[in-house]
Design an enzyme around this catalytic site. Structure first.
Site, PDB file in Angstrom:
ATOM      1  N   ALA A  10       0.809  -1.223   0.000  1.00 63.45           N
ATOM      2  CA  ALA A  10       0.000   0.000   0.000  1.00 63.45           C
ATOM      3  C   ALA A  10       0.840   1.270   0.000  1.00 63.45           C
ATOM      4  CB  ALA A  10      -0.935   0.008   1.206  1.00 63.45           C
ATOM      5  N   GLY A  11       2.121   1.136   0.324  1.00 69.16           N
ATOM      6  CA  GLY A  11       2.973   2.326   0.474  1.00 69.16           C
ATOM      7  C   GLY A  11       3.194   3.053  -0.846  1.00 69.16           C
ATOM      8  N   ARG A  15      10.308   8.041  -2.341  1.00 72.10           N
ATOM      9  CA  ARG A  15      11.719   8.224  -2.719  1.00 72.10           C
ATOM     10  C   ARG A  15      12.057   7.677  -4.109  1.00 72.10           C
ATOM     11  NH1 ARG A  15      15.945   6.374   1.050  1.00 72.10           N
ATOM     12  NH2 ARG A  15      14.506   4.950   2.078  1.00 72.10           N
ATOM     13  N   TYR A 103       6.307  -8.520   2.137  1.00 75.24           N
ATOM     14  CA  TYR A 103       6.361  -7.110   1.748  1.00 75.24           C
ATOM     15  C   TYR A 103       6.562  -6.977   0.243  1.00 75.24           C
ATOM     16  CZ  TYR A 103       6.561  -6.028   6.647  1.00 75.24           C
ATOM     17  OH  TYR A 103       6.235  -5.917   7.967  1.00 75.24           O
ATOM     18  N   GLU A 154      10.818  -0.779  17.813  1.00 78.04           N
ATOM     19  CA  GLU A 154      11.169   0.084  16.681  1.00 78.04           C
ATOM     20  C   GLU A 154      12.331   0.984  17.084  1.00 78.04           C
ATOM     21  OE1 GLU A 154       9.839   0.020  13.321  1.00 78.04           O
ATOM     22  OE2 GLU A 154       9.552  -1.861  14.383  1.00 78.04           O
ATOM     23  N   LYS A 333       7.169 -12.852 -35.270  1.00 78.78           N
ATOM     24  CA  LYS A 333       6.116 -12.453 -34.320  1.00 78.78           C
ATOM     25  C   LYS A 333       4.870 -13.285 -34.567  1.00 78.78           C
ATOM     26  CE  LYS A 333       2.767 -10.019 -35.003  1.00 78.78           C
ATOM     27  NZ  LYS A 333       1.724  -9.067 -35.424  1.00 78.78           N
ATOM     28  N   TYR A 369       0.009  -6.525 -42.497  1.00 76.00           N
ATOM     29  CA  TYR A 369      -0.772  -5.410 -41.959  1.00 76.00           C
ATOM     30  C   TYR A 369      -1.196  -4.504 -43.101  1.00 76.00           C
ATOM     31  CZ  TYR A 369      -1.774  -1.510 -38.711  1.00 76.00           C
ATOM     32  OH  TYR A 369      -2.360  -0.510 -37.994  1.00 76.00           O
ATOM     33  N   ARG A 422       6.609 -11.320 -60.948  1.00 77.03           N
ATOM     34  CA  ARG A 422       7.555 -10.206 -61.072  1.00 77.03           C
ATOM     35  C   ARG A 422       7.628  -9.857 -62.546  1.00 77.03           C
ATOM     36  NH1 ARG A 422      12.311 -14.535 -59.947  1.00 77.03           N
ATOM     37  NH2 ARG A 422      12.555 -15.186 -62.095  1.00 77.03           N
TER      38      ARG A 422
END
Ligand code: UD1
Ligand code: CA
Length: 450
Positions: A10-11, A15, A103, A154, A333, A369, A422
Protein backbone atom coordinates in the site's frame (compact mmCIF):
# COMPACT_ATOMS: atom_id res chain seq x y z
CA UNK A 1 -1.55 -27.11 7.07
CA UNK A 2 -3.06 -24.63 4.62
CA UNK A 3 -1.21 -21.38 4.11
CA UNK A 4 -2.25 -17.91 3.01
CA UNK A 5 -0.04 -15.05 1.89
CA UNK A 6 -0.70 -11.44 2.87
CA UNK A 7 1.39 -9.11 0.76
CA UNK A 8 1.69 -5.49 1.90
CA UNK A 9 1.81 -3.16 -1.06
CA UNK A 10 0.00 0.00 0.00
CA UNK A 11 2.97 2.33 0.47
CA UNK A 12 3.71 5.13 -1.93
CA UNK A 13 7.46 4.85 -2.16
CA UNK A 14 7.94 8.60 -2.49
CA UNK A 15 11.72 8.22 -2.72
CA UNK A 16 11.33 6.53 -6.11
CA UNK A 17 10.37 9.99 -7.44
CA UNK A 18 7.82 8.41 -9.75
CA UNK A 19 4.22 8.54 -10.92
CA UNK A 20 4.22 4.75 -10.67
CA UNK A 21 3.50 3.08 -7.30
CA UNK A 22 6.74 1.62 -5.98
CA UNK A 23 5.70 -2.04 -6.17
CA UNK A 24 5.02 -1.69 -9.92
CA UNK A 25 8.61 -0.84 -10.72
CA UNK A 26 10.18 -3.87 -12.30
CA UNK A 27 13.02 -6.26 -11.66
CA UNK A 28 13.57 -8.99 -14.21
CA UNK A 29 10.61 -7.64 -16.22
CA UNK A 30 8.20 -8.43 -13.38
CA UNK A 31 6.74 -5.95 -10.89
CA UNK A 32 8.54 -5.83 -7.54
CA UNK A 33 5.56 -7.34 -5.74
CA UNK A 34 5.60 -10.42 -7.97
CA UNK A 35 9.00 -11.49 -6.64
CA UNK A 36 7.87 -12.03 -3.04
CA UNK A 37 4.77 -13.84 -4.33
CA UNK A 38 7.00 -16.03 -6.48
CA UNK A 39 8.99 -17.09 -3.40
CA UNK A 40 5.75 -17.52 -1.43
CA UNK A 41 4.65 -20.01 -4.07
CA UNK A 42 6.91 -22.55 -2.32
CA UNK A 43 4.38 -22.65 0.53
CA UNK A 44 1.59 -23.73 -1.86
CA UNK A 45 -0.70 -20.96 -0.64
CA UNK A 46 -4.40 -21.64 -1.06
CA UNK A 47 -5.16 -17.95 -0.74
CA UNK A 48 -3.22 -14.79 -1.53
CA UNK A 49 -4.30 -11.34 -0.41
CA UNK A 50 -2.57 -8.20 -1.60
CA UNK A 51 -3.11 -5.03 0.43
CA UNK A 52 -3.17 -2.01 -1.87
CA UNK A 53 -3.36 1.71 -1.18
CA UNK A 54 -1.29 4.13 -3.24
CA UNK A 55 -2.02 3.48 -6.92
CA UNK A 56 -4.52 0.82 -5.81
CA UNK A 57 -6.19 0.33 -9.20
CA UNK A 58 -2.95 -0.06 -11.09
CA UNK A 59 -1.48 -2.45 -8.52
CA UNK A 60 -4.72 -4.46 -8.34
CA UNK A 61 -4.97 -4.84 -12.10
CA UNK A 62 -1.39 -6.04 -12.42
CA UNK A 63 -1.87 -8.44 -9.53
CA UNK A 64 -4.98 -9.89 -11.15
CA UNK A 65 -3.28 -10.21 -14.51
CA UNK A 66 -0.60 -12.26 -12.78
CA UNK A 67 -3.12 -14.48 -11.01
CA UNK A 68 -6.86 -13.91 -11.24
CA UNK A 69 -7.44 -15.62 -7.87
CA UNK A 70 -5.51 -13.01 -5.91
CA UNK A 71 -7.78 -11.16 -3.48
CA UNK A 72 -7.43 -7.39 -3.35
CA UNK A 73 -7.78 -5.68 0.04
CA UNK A 74 -7.78 -1.90 0.29
CA UNK A 75 -5.96 0.19 2.85
CA UNK A 76 -7.15 3.71 2.12
CA UNK A 77 -5.02 5.41 4.75
CA UNK A 78 -1.56 4.11 5.60
CA UNK A 79 -1.80 3.94 9.36
CA UNK A 80 0.98 1.40 9.85
CA UNK A 81 1.94 -2.18 9.11
CA UNK A 82 -0.46 -3.71 11.68
CA UNK A 83 -3.33 -1.72 10.21
CA UNK A 84 -2.28 -2.86 6.73
CA UNK A 85 -2.39 -6.56 7.68
CA UNK A 86 -5.78 -6.06 9.36
CA UNK A 87 -7.24 -5.07 5.98
CA UNK A 88 -6.82 -8.71 4.92
CA UNK A 89 -9.03 -9.95 7.76
CA UNK A 90 -12.27 -10.08 5.79
CA UNK A 91 -10.63 -11.90 2.88
CA UNK A 92 -9.39 -14.57 5.31
CA UNK A 93 -12.49 -14.69 7.57
CA UNK A 94 -13.22 -18.32 6.69
CA UNK A 95 -9.60 -19.34 6.22
CA UNK A 96 -8.10 -21.99 8.49
CA UNK A 97 -4.35 -22.24 8.53
CA UNK A 98 -1.22 -20.11 8.70
CA UNK A 99 -0.88 -16.61 7.32
CA UNK A 100 2.49 -15.28 6.10
CA UNK A 101 2.99 -11.53 5.93
CA UNK A 102 5.28 -10.53 3.05
CA UNK A 103 6.36 -7.11 1.75
CA UNK A 104 5.78 -5.96 -1.81
CA UNK A 105 9.02 -3.99 -1.86
CA UNK A 106 11.24 -6.79 -0.51
CA UNK A 107 11.83 -9.00 -3.55
CA UNK A 108 14.63 -11.32 -2.49
CA UNK A 109 13.16 -13.41 0.27
CA UNK A 110 13.86 -17.01 -0.66
CA UNK A 111 11.61 -20.03 -0.79
CA UNK A 112 14.07 -21.85 1.54
CA UNK A 113 13.72 -19.15 4.19
CA UNK A 114 9.93 -19.34 4.10
CA UNK A 115 10.17 -23.11 4.45
CA UNK A 116 12.42 -22.65 7.51
CA UNK A 117 9.74 -20.43 9.02
CA UNK A 118 7.19 -23.14 8.30
CA UNK A 119 9.33 -25.62 10.22
CA UNK A 120 9.77 -23.22 13.15
CA UNK A 121 5.99 -22.72 13.26
CA UNK A 122 5.58 -26.32 14.38
CA UNK A 123 7.27 -25.29 17.69
CA UNK A 124 6.06 -21.69 18.15
CA UNK A 125 2.87 -19.69 17.75
CA UNK A 126 4.45 -16.72 16.00
CA UNK A 127 7.60 -16.82 13.86
CA UNK A 128 9.39 -13.63 12.84
CA UNK A 129 12.06 -13.45 10.17
CA UNK A 130 15.16 -11.65 11.41
CA UNK A 131 18.65 -10.96 10.13
CA UNK A 132 22.01 -9.85 11.46
CA UNK A 133 22.41 -6.35 10.06
CA UNK A 134 25.82 -5.00 9.10
CA UNK A 135 24.42 -1.51 9.70
CA UNK A 136 21.29 -1.89 11.86
CA UNK A 137 20.35 1.78 11.32
CA UNK A 138 16.62 2.36 11.73
CA UNK A 139 15.45 -1.24 11.59
CA UNK A 140 13.29 -2.62 14.37
CA UNK A 141 15.36 -4.67 16.87
CA UNK A 142 14.55 -8.25 17.96
CA UNK A 143 14.91 -8.68 21.69
CA UNK A 144 15.69 -12.36 22.31
CA UNK A 145 16.08 -14.62 25.30
CA UNK A 146 17.71 -17.74 23.90
CA UNK A 147 15.34 -19.04 21.23
CA UNK A 148 12.47 -16.99 22.54
CA UNK A 149 11.57 -13.70 20.94
CA UNK A 150 10.53 -11.41 23.81
CA UNK A 151 9.48 -8.38 21.83
CA UNK A 152 10.35 -6.15 18.89
CA UNK A 153 11.19 -2.53 19.44
CA UNK A 154 11.17 0.08 16.68
CA UNK A 155 14.34 2.15 16.43
CA UNK A 156 12.43 5.35 17.24
CA UNK A 157 11.15 3.85 20.49
CA UNK A 158 14.29 1.93 21.49
CA UNK A 159 16.60 2.57 24.43
CA UNK A 160 20.35 2.96 23.85
CA UNK A 161 20.83 -0.63 25.04
CA UNK A 162 18.17 -1.94 22.61
CA UNK A 163 19.68 0.06 19.77
CA UNK A 164 22.95 -1.82 20.26
CA UNK A 165 21.20 -5.07 19.23
CA UNK A 166 22.20 -6.10 15.68
CA UNK A 167 19.51 -8.76 15.13
CA UNK A 168 16.88 -6.87 13.16
CA UNK A 169 13.27 -7.30 12.11
CA UNK A 170 12.69 -8.05 8.41
CA UNK A 171 8.97 -7.44 8.86
CA UNK A 172 8.06 -10.90 7.55
CA UNK A 173 6.19 -13.09 10.02
CA UNK A 174 3.78 -15.98 10.24
CA UNK A 175 1.14 -17.24 12.63
CA UNK A 176 -2.18 -18.99 12.57
CA UNK A 177 -4.46 -16.59 10.70
CA UNK A 178 -7.15 -16.42 13.42
CA UNK A 179 -4.53 -15.90 16.12
CA UNK A 180 -2.85 -13.19 14.05
CA UNK A 181 -6.06 -11.20 13.56
CA UNK A 182 -6.94 -11.53 17.25
CA UNK A 183 -3.54 -10.14 18.19
CA UNK A 184 -3.81 -7.34 15.62
CA UNK A 185 -7.13 -6.19 17.04
CA UNK A 186 -5.27 -5.30 20.25
CA UNK A 187 -2.45 -3.31 18.64
CA UNK A 188 -2.59 0.41 19.49
CA UNK A 189 -0.73 3.40 18.08
CA UNK A 190 0.72 4.87 21.24
CA UNK A 191 4.33 5.12 20.02
CA UNK A 192 6.84 7.59 18.61
CA UNK A 193 5.38 7.39 15.08
CA UNK A 194 1.71 7.26 16.08
CA UNK A 195 1.37 4.18 13.82
CA UNK A 196 -0.12 0.74 14.31
CA UNK A 197 3.02 -1.41 14.42
CA UNK A 198 2.81 -5.03 13.24
CA UNK A 199 5.80 -5.95 15.45
CA UNK A 200 3.66 -5.16 18.52
CA UNK A 201 1.86 -8.49 18.05
CA UNK A 202 4.83 -10.19 19.71
CA UNK A 203 4.41 -8.47 23.04
CA UNK A 204 0.65 -9.10 22.93
CA UNK A 205 1.15 -12.78 22.01
CA UNK A 206 3.50 -13.30 24.94
CA UNK A 207 1.10 -11.62 27.34
CA UNK A 208 -1.42 -14.29 26.29
CA UNK A 209 1.05 -17.12 26.94
CA UNK A 210 1.78 -17.72 23.25
CA UNK A 211 5.36 -18.37 22.17
CA UNK A 212 7.36 -16.48 19.58
CA UNK A 213 10.70 -17.13 17.94
CA UNK A 214 12.96 -15.86 15.19
CA UNK A 215 14.26 -17.51 12.07
CA UNK A 216 17.32 -15.81 10.61
CA UNK A 217 18.15 -15.23 6.99
CA UNK A 218 20.94 -13.60 5.11
CA UNK A 219 20.63 -9.80 5.12
CA UNK A 220 20.61 -9.80 1.31
CA UNK A 221 17.20 -11.51 1.33
CA UNK A 222 15.60 -8.67 3.21
CA UNK A 223 16.94 -5.97 0.93
CA UNK A 224 14.21 -3.41 0.31
CA UNK A 225 13.86 -1.14 -2.69
CA UNK A 226 13.25 2.51 -1.89
CA UNK A 227 15.09 4.48 -4.58
CA UNK A 228 15.97 4.12 -8.26
CA UNK A 229 19.55 3.41 -7.23
CA UNK A 230 18.39 0.56 -5.03
CA UNK A 231 16.17 -0.67 -7.87
CA UNK A 232 19.14 -0.79 -10.24
CA UNK A 233 21.21 -2.58 -7.60
CA UNK A 234 18.36 -5.04 -6.99
CA UNK A 235 18.19 -5.72 -10.73
CA UNK A 236 21.88 -6.57 -10.77
CA UNK A 237 21.45 -8.93 -7.81
CA UNK A 238 18.47 -10.56 -9.49
CA UNK A 239 20.41 -11.10 -12.72
CA UNK A 240 23.37 -12.55 -10.83
CA UNK A 241 21.13 -14.99 -8.96
CA UNK A 242 19.27 -16.02 -12.09
CA UNK A 243 22.53 -16.68 -13.97
CA UNK A 244 23.73 -18.89 -11.15
CA UNK A 245 20.42 -20.75 -11.12
CA UNK A 246 20.65 -21.30 -14.90
CA UNK A 247 24.21 -22.61 -14.68
CA UNK A 248 23.23 -24.94 -11.83
CA UNK A 249 20.31 -26.21 -13.92
CA UNK A 250 22.70 -27.29 -16.66
CA UNK A 251 22.40 -24.38 -19.07
CA UNK A 252 25.61 -23.25 -20.77
CA UNK A 253 26.12 -19.49 -20.56
CA UNK A 254 29.26 -18.64 -22.48
CA UNK A 255 29.52 -15.19 -20.86
CA UNK A 256 26.98 -15.18 -18.00
CA UNK A 257 27.43 -11.52 -17.09
CA UNK A 258 26.22 -10.44 -20.56
CA UNK A 259 22.95 -12.41 -20.53
CA UNK A 260 19.79 -10.86 -19.04
CA UNK A 261 16.80 -12.83 -17.77
CA UNK A 262 13.23 -12.25 -16.66
CA UNK A 263 11.69 -13.65 -13.48
CA UNK A 264 9.82 -16.26 -15.53
CA UNK A 265 12.53 -17.27 -18.02
CA UNK A 266 12.70 -21.05 -18.36
CA UNK A 267 15.62 -22.75 -20.11
CA UNK A 268 16.09 -26.50 -20.39
CA UNK A 269 19.24 -28.48 -19.67
CA UNK A 270 22.06 -28.40 -22.22
CA UNK A 271 20.72 -25.35 -24.00
CA UNK A 272 23.53 -23.00 -25.02
CA UNK A 273 23.22 -19.26 -24.66
CA UNK A 274 25.94 -17.25 -26.38
CA UNK A 275 27.08 -13.82 -25.14
CA UNK A 276 24.79 -10.77 -25.18
CA UNK A 277 21.33 -12.27 -25.24
CA UNK A 278 18.27 -10.63 -23.62
CA UNK A 279 15.30 -12.67 -22.40
CA UNK A 280 12.18 -10.53 -22.02
CA UNK A 281 9.12 -11.88 -20.22
CA UNK A 282 7.57 -15.27 -20.90
CA UNK A 283 10.28 -17.14 -22.77
CA UNK A 284 10.77 -20.90 -22.71
CA UNK A 285 13.74 -22.59 -24.32
CA UNK A 286 13.86 -26.37 -24.53
CA UNK A 287 16.85 -28.59 -23.90
CA UNK A 288 19.56 -28.50 -26.49
CA UNK A 289 18.45 -25.32 -28.23
CA UNK A 290 21.00 -22.62 -28.95
CA UNK A 291 20.54 -18.86 -28.86
CA UNK A 292 23.36 -16.99 -30.55
CA UNK A 293 24.73 -13.58 -29.73
CA UNK A 294 22.82 -10.29 -29.76
CA UNK A 295 19.39 -11.85 -29.89
CA UNK A 296 16.32 -10.44 -28.14
CA UNK A 297 13.49 -12.78 -27.15
CA UNK A 298 10.11 -12.20 -25.50
CA UNK A 299 6.90 -14.22 -25.26
CA UNK A 300 8.33 -17.02 -27.39
CA UNK A 301 9.16 -20.71 -27.36
CA UNK A 302 12.21 -22.40 -28.87
CA UNK A 303 12.09 -26.19 -29.18
CA UNK A 304 14.79 -28.82 -28.85
CA UNK A 305 17.59 -28.57 -31.35
CA UNK A 306 16.44 -25.24 -32.77
CA UNK A 307 18.74 -22.25 -33.01
CA UNK A 308 18.24 -18.52 -33.37
CA UNK A 309 20.61 -15.66 -34.08
CA UNK A 310 23.02 -14.03 -34.11
CA UNK A 311 20.87 -10.88 -34.16
CA UNK A 312 17.50 -12.65 -34.08
CA UNK A 313 14.40 -10.98 -32.69
CA UNK A 314 11.71 -13.36 -31.44
CA UNK A 315 8.60 -11.47 -30.41
CA UNK A 316 5.44 -12.62 -28.59
CA UNK A 317 3.84 -15.68 -30.14
CA UNK A 318 6.95 -16.84 -31.99
CA UNK A 319 7.28 -20.62 -31.75
CA UNK A 320 10.22 -22.43 -33.28
CA UNK A 321 9.69 -26.16 -33.85
CA UNK A 322 12.33 -28.82 -33.27
CA UNK A 323 15.55 -28.20 -35.18
CA UNK A 324 14.23 -25.01 -36.78
CA UNK A 325 16.87 -22.51 -37.80
CA UNK A 326 16.45 -18.75 -37.55
CA UNK A 327 19.45 -16.73 -38.69
CA UNK A 328 20.69 -13.17 -38.55
CA UNK A 329 18.42 -10.14 -38.82
CA UNK A 330 15.24 -12.16 -38.73
CA UNK A 331 12.18 -10.95 -36.82
CA UNK A 332 9.42 -13.39 -35.96
CA UNK A 333 6.12 -12.45 -34.32
CA UNK A 334 3.01 -14.52 -33.62
CA UNK A 335 4.16 -17.25 -35.97
CA UNK A 336 4.85 -20.97 -35.87
CA UNK A 337 8.00 -22.12 -37.59
CA UNK A 338 7.80 -25.81 -38.42
CA UNK A 339 10.19 -28.60 -37.56
CA UNK A 340 13.49 -28.25 -39.41
CA UNK A 341 12.32 -25.13 -41.23
CA UNK A 342 14.96 -22.53 -42.08
CA UNK A 343 14.56 -18.76 -42.01
CA UNK A 344 18.20 -17.95 -42.51
CA UNK A 345 18.58 -14.25 -43.19
CA UNK A 346 16.96 -10.82 -43.19
CA UNK A 347 13.28 -11.70 -42.96
CA UNK A 348 10.07 -10.63 -41.22
CA UNK A 349 7.64 -13.43 -40.46
CA UNK A 350 4.54 -12.18 -38.65
CA UNK A 351 1.09 -13.75 -38.13
CA UNK A 352 2.09 -16.88 -40.00
CA UNK A 353 2.10 -20.66 -39.92
CA UNK A 354 5.12 -22.10 -41.67
CA UNK A 355 5.03 -25.87 -42.13
CA UNK A 356 7.79 -28.39 -41.47
CA UNK A 357 10.85 -28.58 -43.66
CA UNK A 358 10.22 -25.29 -45.44
CA UNK A 359 12.89 -22.90 -46.61
CA UNK A 360 12.26 -19.18 -46.36
CA UNK A 361 14.66 -17.23 -48.54
CA UNK A 362 16.60 -14.12 -47.57
CA UNK A 363 14.57 -10.95 -47.53
CA UNK A 364 11.17 -12.65 -47.34
CA UNK A 365 8.49 -10.50 -45.75
CA UNK A 366 4.99 -11.39 -44.68
CA UNK A 367 3.03 -8.23 -45.45
CA UNK A 368 0.63 -8.88 -42.58
CA UNK A 369 -0.77 -5.41 -41.96
CA UNK A 370 -2.97 -3.38 -44.29
CA UNK A 371 -2.91 -0.33 -42.06
CA UNK A 372 -6.04 -1.41 -40.18
CA UNK A 373 -6.23 -5.20 -39.96
CA UNK A 374 -3.67 -7.97 -39.46
CA UNK A 375 -3.84 -10.97 -41.80
CA UNK A 376 -2.32 -14.45 -41.70
CA UNK A 377 0.05 -16.22 -44.03
CA UNK A 378 0.39 -19.97 -44.28
CA UNK A 379 3.20 -21.83 -45.95
CA UNK A 380 2.88 -25.59 -46.43
CA UNK A 381 5.44 -28.19 -45.50
CA UNK A 382 8.55 -28.44 -47.67
CA UNK A 383 7.69 -25.25 -49.54
CA UNK A 384 10.48 -23.07 -50.88
CA UNK A 385 10.03 -19.32 -50.68
CA UNK A 386 12.48 -17.57 -53.02
CA UNK A 387 14.59 -14.69 -51.79
CA UNK A 388 12.89 -11.34 -51.49
CA UNK A 389 9.35 -12.69 -51.73
CA UNK A 390 6.59 -10.44 -50.45
CA UNK A 391 3.77 -12.61 -49.08
CA UNK A 392 0.80 -10.24 -49.10
CA UNK A 393 -1.55 -11.67 -46.48
CA UNK A 394 -4.04 -13.18 -46.28
CA UNK A 395 -2.33 -15.72 -48.50
CA UNK A 396 -1.53 -19.43 -48.55
CA UNK A 397 1.42 -21.12 -50.19
CA UNK A 398 0.79 -24.82 -50.65
CA UNK A 399 2.75 -27.94 -49.72
CA UNK A 400 5.97 -28.35 -51.75
CA UNK A 401 5.18 -25.14 -53.61
CA UNK A 402 7.78 -22.58 -54.67
CA UNK A 403 7.89 -18.83 -55.23
CA UNK A 404 10.34 -17.15 -57.59
CA UNK A 405 12.77 -14.67 -56.10
CA UNK A 406 11.44 -11.15 -55.94
CA UNK A 407 7.83 -12.23 -56.28
CA UNK A 408 4.97 -10.29 -54.77
CA UNK A 409 2.53 -13.05 -53.93
CA UNK A 410 -1.05 -11.81 -53.66
CA UNK A 411 -2.94 -14.99 -54.59
CA UNK A 412 -2.83 -18.47 -53.06
CA UNK A 413 -0.23 -20.82 -54.54
CA UNK A 414 -1.54 -24.40 -55.03
CA UNK A 415 0.35 -27.40 -53.68
CA UNK A 416 3.38 -28.18 -55.78
CA UNK A 417 3.06 -25.05 -57.97
CA UNK A 418 5.75 -22.51 -58.78
CA UNK A 419 4.51 -18.92 -58.54
CA UNK A 420 6.42 -16.20 -60.31
CA UNK A 421 5.05 -12.72 -59.77
CA UNK A 422 7.56 -10.21 -61.07
CA UNK A 423 8.21 -8.26 -64.28
CA UNK A 424 9.62 -10.35 -67.13
CA UNK A 425 13.27 -9.73 -67.97
CA UNK A 426 14.04 -8.00 -71.29
CA UNK A 427 17.69 -8.06 -72.61
CA UNK A 428 18.76 -5.24 -75.02
CA UNK A 429 21.88 -6.41 -76.93
CA UNK A 430 24.96 -4.13 -76.45
CA UNK A 431 22.86 -1.32 -75.00
CA UNK A 432 24.96 -1.20 -71.80
CA UNK A 433 28.15 -0.53 -73.75
CA UNK A 434 26.48 2.24 -75.78
CA UNK A 435 25.06 3.84 -72.69
CA UNK A 436 28.49 3.89 -70.98
CA UNK A 437 30.10 5.52 -74.02
CA UNK A 438 27.46 8.22 -74.11
CA UNK A 439 27.75 9.01 -70.39
CA UNK A 440 31.56 9.09 -70.40
CA UNK A 441 31.54 11.48 -73.36
CA UNK A 442 29.13 13.73 -71.50
CA UNK A 443 31.39 13.73 -68.42
CA UNK A 444 34.51 14.59 -70.51
CA UNK A 445 32.71 17.54 -72.09
CA UNK A 446 31.65 18.90 -68.71
CA UNK A 447 35.23 18.65 -67.35
CA UNK A 448 36.58 20.63 -70.40
CA UNK A 449 34.04 23.38 -69.84
CA UNK A 450 35.43 23.61 -66.24
C1 UD1 B 1 9.18 -2.02 9.21
C2 UD1 B 1 9.17 -2.58 10.62
C3 UD1 B 1 10.58 -2.65 11.16
C4 UD1 B 1 11.44 -3.46 10.22
C5 UD1 B 1 11.37 -2.89 8.81
C6 UD1 B 1 12.09 -3.78 7.83
C7 UD1 B 1 7.03 -1.79 11.54
C8 UD1 B 1 6.36 -0.82 12.41
N1 UD1 B 1 8.35 -1.70 11.46
O1 UD1 B 1 9.61 -0.68 9.31
O2 UD1 B 1 10.58 -3.27 12.43
O3 UD1 B 1 12.78 -3.47 10.68
O4 UD1 B 1 9.99 -2.81 8.37
O5 UD1 B 1 12.13 -3.16 6.59
O6 UD1 B 1 6.39 -2.64 10.94
N2 UD1 B 1 2.90 -0.60 4.49
C9 UD1 B 1 1.57 -0.61 4.14
N3 UD1 B 1 0.69 0.15 4.85
C10 UD1 B 1 1.07 0.90 5.91
C11 UD1 B 1 2.45 0.91 6.27
C12 UD1 B 1 3.33 0.14 5.55
O7 UD1 B 1 1.19 -1.29 3.19
O8 UD1 B 1 0.21 1.54 6.50
C13 UD1 B 1 3.83 -1.41 3.73
C14 UD1 B 1 4.85 -0.56 3.00
O9 UD1 B 1 4.41 -0.27 1.68
C15 UD1 B 1 6.08 -1.45 3.00
C16 UD1 B 1 5.94 -2.27 4.27
O10 UD1 B 1 4.57 -2.21 4.62
O11 UD1 B 1 6.09 -2.34 1.92
C17 UD1 B 1 6.84 -1.78 5.40
O12 UD1 B 1 6.46 -0.48 5.75
P1 UD1 B 1 7.53 0.63 6.12
O13 UD1 B 1 6.84 1.88 6.42
O14 UD1 B 1 8.59 0.64 5.09
O15 UD1 B 1 8.10 0.05 7.48
P2 UD1 B 1 9.51 0.37 8.11
O16 UD1 B 1 9.45 1.72 8.72
O17 UD1 B 1 10.56 0.11 7.12
CA1 CA C 1 10.86 -0.05 4.82
Amino acid sequence: MATALILLAAGQGSRMNSELPKVLHQIGNAPLFAHALHAGGALDPTRTVIVVGHGADAVASQALSLDEDIIIAHQDEQLGTAHAVLQAKEALADFEGDAYVLYGDTPFISAETLEKMQTARTQHDVVVLGFEAAHPGRYGRLVMDGDTLLHIVEFKDATEEERSITLCNSGVLCADAKVLFDLLSEVGNDNAAGEYYLPDVIKIARSKGLSATTVSCNEAETLGVNTRTELAFAESLFQRAKRTEMLENGVTLVAPETVFFSLDTYIGRDAIIDPNVVFGPNVTIESGARIKSFSHLEGCHVSTGADAGPFARLRPGAELGNDAHVGNFVEIKNAQIGEGTKVGHLAYIGDADIGDGANIGAGTITCNYDGVFKHRTTVGRDAFIGSNTMLVAPVNVGIEAMTGSGSVITKDVPNGALAIARAKQDNKPMLAVKLFQKLRALKAKKTEEG
